[in-house]
Design a protein around this motif. Structure first.
Motif, short mmCIF file in Angstrom:
data_model
loop_
_atom_site.label_atom_id
_atom_site.label_comp_id
_atom_site.label_asym_id
_atom_site.label_seq_id
_atom_site.Cartn_x
_atom_site.Cartn_y
_atom_site.Cartn_z
N GLY A 64 0.88 -1.20 0.23
CA GLY A 64 -0.20 0.09 0.17
C GLY A 64 0.66 1.25 0.08
O GLY A 64 0.67 2.36 -0.65
N ARG A 65 1.64 1.23 0.74
CA ARG A 65 2.85 2.33 0.72
C ARG A 65 4.28 1.75 0.99
O ARG A 65 4.69 0.69 1.66
CB ARG A 65 2.60 3.03 2.06
CG ARG A 65 1.39 4.22 2.03
CD ARG A 65 1.14 4.77 3.19
NE ARG A 65 0.77 3.87 4.37
CZ ARG A 65 0.20 4.40 5.46
NH1 ARG A 65 0.29 5.94 5.65
NH2 ARG A 65 0.00 3.64 6.62
N LYS A 66 5.28 2.44 0.01
CA LYS A 66 6.68 2.01 0.31
C LYS A 66 7.36 3.32 -0.32
O LYS A 66 6.94 4.16 -1.01
CB LYS A 66 7.04 0.66 -0.73
CG LYS A 66 6.66 1.06 -2.12
CD LYS A 66 6.93 -0.14 -2.87
CE LYS A 66 6.50 -0.17 -4.26
NZ LYS A 66 6.84 -1.67 -5.06
N THR A 85 3.85 -3.30 5.96
CA THR A 85 3.38 -4.76 6.14
C THR A 85 1.83 -4.67 5.94
O THR A 85 1.41 -5.73 5.26
CB THR A 85 3.88 -5.14 7.30
OG1 THR A 85 3.23 -4.47 8.43
CG2 THR A 85 5.17 -5.35 7.40
N ALA A 86 1.13 -3.63 6.18
CA ALA A 86 -0.39 -3.90 5.94
C ALA A 86 -0.89 -3.13 4.87
O ALA A 86 0.29 -2.42 4.09
CB ALA A 86 -0.93 -3.20 7.32
N GLY A 87 -2.05 -3.36 4.38
CA GLY A 87 -2.50 -2.68 3.34
C GLY A 87 -2.05 -2.96 1.71
O GLY A 87 -1.84 -2.23 1.17
N SER A 107 -11.14 -14.33 -1.70
CA SER A 107 -12.02 -13.19 -2.23
C SER A 107 -11.35 -11.92 -1.77
O SER A 107 -10.86 -11.64 -0.70
CB SER A 107 -13.46 -13.21 -1.50
OG SER A 107 -14.27 -14.30 -2.11
N SER A 108 -11.41 -10.89 -2.77
CA SER A 108 -11.11 -9.55 -2.65
C SER A 108 -11.99 -8.48 -3.16
O SER A 108 -12.19 -8.69 -4.10
CB SER A 108 -9.77 -9.24 -3.14
OG SER A 108 -8.91 -8.27 -2.95
N PRO A 154 -6.86 -9.17 1.59
CA PRO A 154 -7.35 -9.35 3.13
C PRO A 154 -5.95 -9.52 3.92
O PRO A 154 -4.80 -10.04 3.63
CB PRO A 154 -8.05 -10.48 3.23
CG PRO A 154 -8.47 -10.78 1.73
CD PRO A 154 -7.39 -10.23 0.97
N PRO A 155 -5.96 -8.89 5.29
CA PRO A 155 -4.85 -8.98 6.13
C PRO A 155 -4.28 -10.23 6.54
O PRO A 155 -3.25 -10.45 6.69
CB PRO A 155 -5.42 -8.23 7.47
CG PRO A 155 -6.53 -7.25 6.87
CD PRO A 155 -7.08 -8.15 5.70
#
Length: 372
Positions: free
Chosen positions: A71-73, A215-217, A248-249, A272-273
């Motif tokens: 999601g972010r880097k 790590t998330a998102g 599913s996403s 999904p996490p």
């Protein structure tokens, strides 16, 4: 009698004996037929049958390949120059939000902070003294004991000292900010993907120190044909496949531009996490689409390869003698598992030999075990 005459005589006797045996067997057979005996009838081959049902279209599974993206880097670095004093992490190390990543040597900054703090204390003391003088001279000015010029000088000096206090306070705050910026902290929970410098290196403002990945998102960026992308609905759940596992996403968005190389647009899905996905890993979008083509489904085992890309099937047809097989030509349009979608000369609701077609030939009488 010589040897040649003996051989001729023996051959003649053998031929005569064979003729007698043939005549005898023929007589026996005629006698049995006359008594009513008949040759044993051949038992028809038992085959399984399946139905062929025409339809106007069929569903097929299509897949679109994409990549997992964090999601972010970002490449994190310092906003100020200095010498790296601390860099405790290695590649792959998890770091919590707000945790220290690296620190510069801030000894000179702290010394400057101490000196500026002392200047501020001095300026505040001088300001306090100037305010007291101005207050006293205001009282004396009212009684006429102090000239207006002396009073104005004291009053304006107090104002100048107040401005100096504000300036030194701002400078002290600036040093505090620099000291804070000498410490690089994680902006969000993530992983150190790479290190570009080591302890003791001198860095400039903006110089990358580490590659940091959230790590998330996690997201899946998947290239989808423009025509197909128009049918996607934001917020709807779709099936993604990662390392052979499906899940599913929800669809987050569809980019409004087309890649100039691949000529596809990008659909972004939220992972999904609980899915362990690695940044840059391939991931697949699984969808179903309807194909307009009139035909029907048959087991692959019912097909027999023919020429020119066609296939043969054996249709079951009723005749006065019983059920017999008739060859029909079909074209394979789609294969899914052990089933094939075909079109050809078969009529709707025809019965076809389901398997073992290599064991029989067109026109053969068969017994049908059951249809499915």
């Amino acid at each position: 009698m010589n040897t040649r005459q003996s051989n001729r005589f023996a051959g003649a006797i053998g031929v005569a004996a064979a003729a007698v045996i043939v005549i005898a067997l023929t007589g026996i057979l005629h006698a049995r037929f006359a008594m009513g005996d008949k040759p044993a009838e051949r038992i028809p081959l038992t085959v399984a049958a399946t139905g062929y049902h025409l339809q106007d279209s069929y569903l097929r599974q299509v897949s679109y390949l994409g990549l997992v993206a964090a999601g972010r880097k970002a490449r994190l670095g310092f906003e100020i120059s200095g010498t790296v004093a601390e860099l405790p992490w290695r590649e792959g190390s998890p770091v919590a939000k707000g945790q220290l990543i690296a620190r510069l040597d801030d000894a000179s900054l702290r010394a400057s902070y101490s000196a500026t703090s002392a200047d501020l204390d001095q300026a505040r003391s001088e300001l306090e003294l100037a305010k007291l003088k101005a207050r006293r001279q205001r009282e004396l000015r009212e009684s006429g004991a102090v000239s207006r010029e002396a009073f104005d000088e004291t009053r304006l000096r107090a104002q100048a000292l107040a401005s100096r206090v504000e300036a030194v306070t701002a400078r002290l705050h600036s040093i505090e900010i620099q000291i804070e910026k000498a410490t690089l902290r994680a902006p969000y929970a993530g992983v150190i993907a790479d290190r570009f410098v080591h302890q003791g290196a001198v860095v400039n403002p903006g110089m990358p120190v580490v590659q940091f990945i959230e790590t998330a998102g996690r997201e899946a960026n998947i290239g989808v044909a423009v025509a197909k992308a128009r049918s996607l609905q934001v917020g709807r759940e779709y099936t993604l496949k990662l390392r052979g596992e499906s899940f599913s996403s929800p669809l987050l968005t569809v980019r409004p531009d087309v890649d100039p190389v691949t000529r596809v647009t990008t659909a972004v899905f939220a992972i999904p996490p609980d899915i362990d996905a690695v940044d840059g890993e391939p991931i697949t979008l699984i969808m179903e689409e309807s194909v307009e083509a009139r035909g029907g489904w048959l087991p692959i085992a019912a097909l027999l390869e023919s020429s020119r890309g066609l296939w043969n099937v054996l249709r079951l047809e009723e005749s006065p003698q019983g059920t017999r097989t008739v060859r029909e030509a079909v074209e394979v349009l789609e294969i899914q598992g052990d089933m094939a979608y075909v079109r050809g000369s078969l009529a709707d609701n025809s019965l076809v030999v389901a398997n073992g077609v290599h064991r029989t030939t067109p026109g053969t009488l068969v017994a049908v075990a059951g249809a499915r």
